[in-house]
Design a protein around this motif. Structure first.
Motif, short mmCIF file in Angstrom:
data_model
loop_
_atom_site.label_atom_id
_atom_site.label_comp_id
_atom_site.label_asym_id
_atom_site.label_seq_id
_atom_site.Cartn_x
_atom_site.Cartn_y
_atom_site.Cartn_z
N GLN A 24 0.81 -1.32 -0.06
CA GLN A 24 -0.28 0.13 -0.19
C GLN A 24 0.85 1.01 0.05
N GLY A 25 2.20 1.20 0.10
CA GLY A 25 3.15 2.23 0.05
C GLY A 25 3.54 2.67 1.12
N LEU A 26 3.22 1.88 2.42
CA LEU A 26 3.76 2.53 3.81
C LEU A 26 5.02 2.27 4.00
N ASP A 27 6.00 3.06 4.58
CA ASP A 27 7.14 2.61 4.85
C ASP A 27 7.19 1.88 6.21
N LYS A 28 8.78 1.53 6.95
CA LYS A 28 8.63 0.98 8.20
C LYS A 28 8.14 1.84 9.33
N VAL A 29 8.49 3.07 9.39
CA VAL A 29 8.04 4.04 10.27
C VAL A 29 6.46 4.03 10.47
N ALA A 30 5.77 4.14 9.23
CA ALA A 30 4.59 3.98 9.17
C ALA A 30 3.77 2.81 9.73
N ILE A 31 4.59 1.64 9.55
CA ILE A 31 3.91 0.43 10.00
C ILE A 31 4.12 0.24 11.50
N GLY A 32 5.26 0.76 12.03
CA GLY A 32 5.40 0.96 13.37
C GLY A 32 4.46 1.95 14.16
N GLN A 33 4.14 2.80 13.45
CA GLN A 33 3.02 3.77 13.91
C GLN A 33 1.70 3.11 14.09
N ILE A 34 1.48 2.25 13.17
CA ILE A 34 0.16 1.27 13.00
C ILE A 34 0.21 0.36 14.26
N TYR A 35 1.25 -0.24 14.42
CA TYR A 35 1.27 -1.06 15.63
C TYR A 35 1.36 -0.47 16.79
N SER A 36 1.91 0.81 16.94
CA SER A 36 1.88 1.67 18.22
C SER A 36 0.83 2.03 18.53
N ILE A 37 -0.12 2.62 17.61
CA ILE A 37 -1.55 3.33 17.80
C ILE A 37 -2.39 1.98 18.04
N SER A 38 -2.47 0.89 17.20
CA SER A 38 -3.30 -0.34 17.54
C SER A 38 -3.18 -0.89 18.94
N MET A 39 -2.01 -0.92 19.44
CA MET A 39 -1.82 -1.41 20.76
C MET A 39 -2.17 -0.63 21.91
N ILE A 40 -2.23 0.69 21.59
CA ILE A 40 -2.88 1.53 22.58
C ILE A 40 -4.32 1.29 22.62
N GLY A 41 -5.04 1.15 21.20
CA GLY A 41 -6.46 0.86 21.34
C GLY A 41 -6.73 -0.48 21.89
N MET A 42 -5.81 -1.51 21.85
CA MET A 42 -5.98 -2.60 22.42
C MET A 42 -5.88 -2.56 23.67
N GLY A 43 -5.04 -1.71 24.46
CA GLY A 43 -4.78 -1.62 25.83
C GLY A 43 -6.07 -0.90 26.35
N ILE A 44 -6.88 -0.20 25.52
CA ILE A 44 -8.24 0.34 26.19
C ILE A 44 -9.13 -0.52 26.08
N ALA A 45 -9.29 -1.26 25.19
CA ALA A 45 -10.06 -2.63 25.03
C ALA A 45 -9.84 -3.55 26.10
N VAL A 46 -8.87 -3.91 26.43
CA VAL A 46 -8.43 -4.63 27.61
C VAL A 46 -8.97 -4.17 28.94
N LEU A 47 -8.93 -3.07 29.29
CA LEU A 47 -9.49 -2.26 30.33
C LEU A 47 -11.02 -2.53 30.25
N LEU A 48 -11.73 -2.28 29.01
CA LEU A 48 -13.13 -2.31 29.20
C LEU A 48 -13.46 -3.64 29.20
N GLN A 49 -12.72 -4.75 28.81
CA GLN A 49 -13.16 -6.00 28.92
C GLN A 49 -13.07 -6.37 30.37
N GLY A 50 -11.95 -5.87 31.08
CA GLY A 50 -11.90 -6.32 32.63
C GLY A 50 -13.14 -5.80 33.38
N PHE A 51 -13.42 -4.66 32.93
CA PHE A 51 -14.68 -3.95 33.57
C PHE A 51 -15.91 -4.63 33.26
N ALA A 52 -16.06 -4.93 32.05
CA ALA A 52 -17.13 -5.78 31.73
C ALA A 52 -17.25 -7.14 32.34
N SER A 53 -16.23 -7.83 32.24
CA SER A 53 -16.07 -9.10 32.87
C SER A 53 -16.53 -9.28 34.41
#
Length: 396
Positions: A24-53
């Motif tokens: 898609q034309g993304l370089d390694k910095v952009a790929i690193g940003q994708i993983y970094s942002i997605s894991m922050i979102g994943m951390g939020i999801a884990v917190l919400l799942q903990g409260f929901a559980s």
């Protein structure tokens, strides 16, 4: 079967996802940003799942996480920018980690403490075998398909979503088996002051361990293709072969746990991992790189069942959802922090520095994990248990 199809989905997805992003034309910095942002979102999801559980129980959250993982995989081929890809990957990863954390709490408390390493080891073994098959399947299909790389990548991403849907069916069947959940709402007892120290050590340790292993999980195929000139299919075969060593490490974990205390085993794994990564960073020849790479994989998957067992055993049953949620949250927040750094280093051609950073984080994570001690019942609880046993013996 559920863990097997989860492995097929992840194996085929991981084999081509980075190449799809580069196409898609993304370089390694952009790929690193994708993983970094997605894991922050994943951390939020884990917190919400903990409260929901805590509010609705573990099983409903486990079901929701499974379907979230499967359905959002189908959205990946529609992503063509860093932000959109990051958001969708957050949902994919959040569903995946939700399955792991709630599943560990559901099934980990059904076995005795001395069998937990064996339980998690068998889970990783099943998952890894099928992940290996998924990687080999992706490599073979990518080689056989007479179409453009973009179309073959999209097809493989859609197939990974199909595997995940089948996983949901088997996971639903497994949730219906066994004892019913006692209550819908899980009330978590307040932790005693001394219980916060192992939780903090578990969190910080998981942070560093997650940041270290992310280099292998998300960037190894980039290193193999950019630094060593391997083709997409060849690197997919390497990713498939690594699962053999991962499987070996996971299967050996229960045997080593029976021979040594978990703290001794953690220290040994940490030392071997640190030496392996130091060698890999200093001597980047392809043959040595692959040997040490496979050794690092084996050590990681020998450690993971022990880490999951300690996450349950270091706390009371009422606190297990807090400990598993904290472990998963820290693991992926550490990955988010490391992903950005790895992307910058790899884009600058500094693979050795990225490997060295991974080694430092692995060492810190292992040493801090040594400070997490397994839970010991209070004297009052132990006396009550002994009294109950004596009463039962007299009644018999």
């Amino acid at each position: 079967m559920a863990s097997g199809f989860m492995g097929l989905a992840n194996g085929s997805f991981d084999a081509v996802f980075n190449f799809y992003l580069e196409n898609q034309g993304l370089d390694k910095v952009a790929i690193g940003q994708i993983y970094s942002i997605s894991m922050i979102g994943m951390g939020i999801a884990v917190l919400l799942q903990g409260f929901a559980s805590r509010r609705y129980g573990l099983r409903p959250v486990h079901r929701l996480a499974s379907w979230q993982f499967a359905l959002t995989l189908f959205l990946i081929p529609l992503c063509h920018s860093v932000l959109v890809t990051s958001i969708v990957l957050s949902f994919v990863s959040g569903g995946f980690i939700g399955m792991l954390s709630t599943g560990a709490a559901i099934f980990g408390n059904r076995v005795s403490a001395d069998r937990r390493v064996q339980l998690f080891s068998l889970f990783f073994a099943s998952y890894l075998v099928c992940t290996m098959l998924g990687s080999v399947f992706a490599a073979g299909l990518n080689w056989l398909l007479l179409m453009s790389p973009e179309r073959s990548y999209v097809l493989l991403l859609l197939l990974s979503g199909g595997f995940a849907l089948v996983m949901c069916g088997f996971r639903e069947a497994s949730l219906r088996m066994g004892e019913p959940e006692e209550v819908k709402s899980v009330r978590i007892q307040g932790m005693k002051r001394h219980d916060w120290q192992p939780l903090l050590m578990l969190f910080v340790s998981s942070f560093f361990l997650g940041g270290s292993i992310l280099l292998v999980f998300r960037f190894s195929n980039i290193i193999l293709t950019s630094d060593y000139g391997l083709s997409v299919s060849t690197s997919a075969v390497v990713l498939g072969a690594e699962k053999i060593f991962a499987l070996t490490g996971a299967l050996l974990a229960p045997s080593f746990k029976r021979m040594a205390a978990h703290r001794t085993l953690i220290l040994l794994i940490t030392v071997i991992t640190a030496l392996a990564l130091a060698i890999q960073a200093a001597l980047p020849a392809i043959a040595l790189f692959l040997v040490v790479y496979f050794m690092r994989i084996a050590m990681n998957y020998m450690l993971m069942p022990i880490l999951d067992a300690v996450t349950i055993s270091a706390f009371t049953k009422e606190q297990s959802i807090i400990s598993t949620t904290s472990r998963q949250l820290a693991f992926y927040i550490g990955g988010a922090a490391a992903a950005f750094a790895y992307g910058l280093l790899l884009q600058a051609g500094q693979s050795s520095m990225a490997i060295a950073l991974s080694g430092v984080m692995a060492t810190l994570g292992g040493l801090l994990l040594l400070l997490v001690r397994e839970h010991e019942p209070t004297l009052a609880a132990e006396l009550m248990r002994q009294g109950s046993e004596q009463a039962a013996a007299k009644a018999a």
